[in-house]
Design an enzyme around this catalytic site. Sequence first.
Site, PDB file in Angstrom:
ATOM      1  N   CYS A  23      23.329  -5.264 -10.288  1.00 10.58           N
ATOM      2  CA  CYS A  23      23.320  -3.872 -10.737  1.00 10.58           C
ATOM      3  C   CYS A  23      23.782  -2.978  -9.589  1.00 10.58           C
ATOM      4  CB  CYS A  23      21.942  -3.447 -11.230  1.00 10.58           C
ATOM      5  SG  CYS A  23      20.699  -3.311  -9.935  1.00 10.58           S
ATOM      6  N   CYS A  26      21.879  -3.012  -6.262  1.00 15.86           N
ATOM      7  CA  CYS A  26      22.247  -4.086  -5.327  1.00 15.86           C
ATOM      8  C   CYS A  26      23.381  -3.634  -4.419  1.00 15.86           C
ATOM      9  CB  CYS A  26      22.670  -5.338  -6.094  1.00 15.86           C
ATOM     10  SG  CYS A  26      21.433  -5.996  -7.228  1.00 15.86           S
ATOM     11  N   ASP A 446      62.171  17.375  -5.337  1.00 21.83           N
ATOM     12  CA  ASP A 446      63.328  17.201  -4.472  1.00 21.83           C
ATOM     13  C   ASP A 446      64.527  16.846  -5.345  1.00 21.83           C
ATOM     14  OD1 ASP A 446      64.825  16.621  -1.994  1.00 21.83           O
ATOM     15  OD2 ASP A 446      64.688  14.562  -2.719  1.00 21.83           O
TER      16      ASP A 446
END
Length: 763
Positions: A23, A26, A446
């Site tokens: 989970c 952890c 550009d």
Amino acid sequence: MTTTTTTGPATTRLDLPVSGMTCASCAARIEKRLNRLDGVEASVNYATETASVTYDPEAVDPQHLLDAVAAAGYSATLPAAGPAAGAEAEEPADRELGALRRRLWVSAALSAPVLLMSMIPALQFDFWQWLALQLAAPVVLWGGWPFHRAAWVNLRHGAATMDTLVSVGTLAALGWSAVALFFLGAGEPGMRMDFEIIPSGDGGATHIYLEVAAVVVALILAGRYFETRAKRRAGAALRALLELGAKDVAVLAGDGTEERVPVERLRVGDRFVVRPGERVAADGLVESGTSAVDRSLITGESVPVEVGPGDTVVGASVNAAGRLVVRATRVGADTALAQIARLVTEAQSGKAPVQRLADRISAVFVPVVITLAVATLAVWLGAGADTQFAFTAAVAVLIIACPCALGLATPTALLVGTGRGAQLGILIKGPEILESTRVVDTILLDKTGTVTNGRMELVDVAAADGEDPAEVLRTAGAVEDASEHSVARAIADAARAAGNRLPGVEGFTNREGLGVEGLVDGRAVVIGRPALLRTWGLGLDATLDAARESAERAGRTAVAVAWDGRVRGVLVVADTVKPTSAEAVRRLRELGLRPVLLTGDNAATARAVAGEVGIEEVIAEVLPSEKSDVVRRLQDEGRTVAMVGDGVNDAPALARADLGISIGTGTDVAIEAGDLTLVSGDLGGAADAIRLSRRTLRTIKGNLFWAFAYNVAAIPLAASGYLDPLIAGAAMAFSSVFVVSNSLRLRRFTPARGADAGDVDPG
């Protein structure tokens, strides 16, 4: 994917595969433990099960990192090297998924009769409770063993995770039921139990909770299985990308013989053969042969690209037609494919700003929930409720709480979004980029190489009266073929493309800034500006002069061709607009962006290109060093600026912009400076990149809203006694599956010719 890279003169980056996490809590614990080490900055990703660590090799070594993970109660390994790394990592994951599937099926088969007997009085024969106990005990003890084992390991390290909640809740339900059966008479003949959402609290028959213990374990195993399978699907795009590369290659020796060797043995400068249907083994330059190369899996382009001598090819692209001989220019970790995979992996390992709050909550989530469960039990007992009711509410609190949804909200969406982007030739460099795509309102484009193709092409041949345009082009191409100027190359290439075999040129002379001269078939040929022709005493007639003026008004370059004392024609050359640019500009507008053309070219050329693609605002005649200043000036005006560019001179502006989008066909410097990279070089990818980023951000926010709202609403509901533990277990399992499934919807993202309304501002 696991990588090891040097990020600076004194730091190294390492991606460690971590096992044992169940989970988000952890992940938070491991991250906290790693960050305690001197010179270490770590970010642990629960969805990808990796720890991305930047560390000072003089202060710590990799073994210290592994020991720190082990000290937190988990295990980590050093990254595998070579192309087999991905395949090796797949095997344990497949075994884990298979074991989880078997545990789920057995638990479901044993839980079903327990649930039916508990719910349906007609099925409750004498001593049915003892059969239910025999069926439920293996489910709780064997089926729930992964939860109990993880809870015990965490307890030994003084920590608690979601497994602790599940383990305590189910063992408590099983233990209470066993005590009731053995000591409180709940297993007497004739006992009947109606399934109740809320215990009555009337002091009647003693309730047992075997169906709660067994079914909750089965439901959470189902949630864990579908979550694990969905996480693997979420990472499928990147795994597929890593598997694209060729496994072996036919290296061409000096005597012309071929030797097929593993691709790892290929070196820069080696010549190798690519036959029809084969993958190109590495980035390289075509030395001989012509073919069409399918680059769709790398760049997202749907149409194969024609290549011939002098053209570049990208590793992992597929040779669709002829035989090619390629000289390797980049191999191994330096290839475009490897760099794409590295960028995607780094992006997936990062954390978006919106995830920080979720991480902080996950770190303290489980202890808070355990405290709430104990408080629920105490409050109900203190309020005079019977023990069964108080116990049921406390168990429901333990089981309903889910930190996993919080931990999965961001990384799974990022995993799927970046993976899908890689399939489409869009590289998102990090999760923090997503927020920028939402707020940009101005996009600087550009001109050269971004809106236009970035190379000169012949667009018109105006021949004088009585002259053959093909002969004018052939003669001019012969002289220009001796020059390296971009205008000369465009004319020579066009002459060859027209099917001409160019004659040789003698006495070639380059008149710097004016044109060229030479002898072709015994004729003195001059090509260039009117000023050069005047030195020969030549001038353009009215028709040719009108053609020249028309071309120059459109921002194009016109050169005259003369021989034997007469001007024979005018050739018009231009940097042509990419066929997708106008559509791309329209789509950028639909996304709520204001396009601006930025170029160093003269104003006439810039306005002509802008008019062709539908851009109204033009900033022309800007020096390369001034592009960054333009970005800053627009930002000072209150605009949030995105910049699209491909050249070295664009890099400062890309870095300065709020969102830098680099064209992947451009220079490495520009690519490194950008936040998003378009591998294909198609400007339309800019709109797709922004749409995908906004969609990913919206998915993350939706996931987080669900995860927070679920826990905020569910925990008080469980504590109040209005939620049966069975329903709590189903809801908890569903919460994680919902978050991952919602993220998987990003796999269906497709480039569109228009923007969804939600893509304009995901909020």
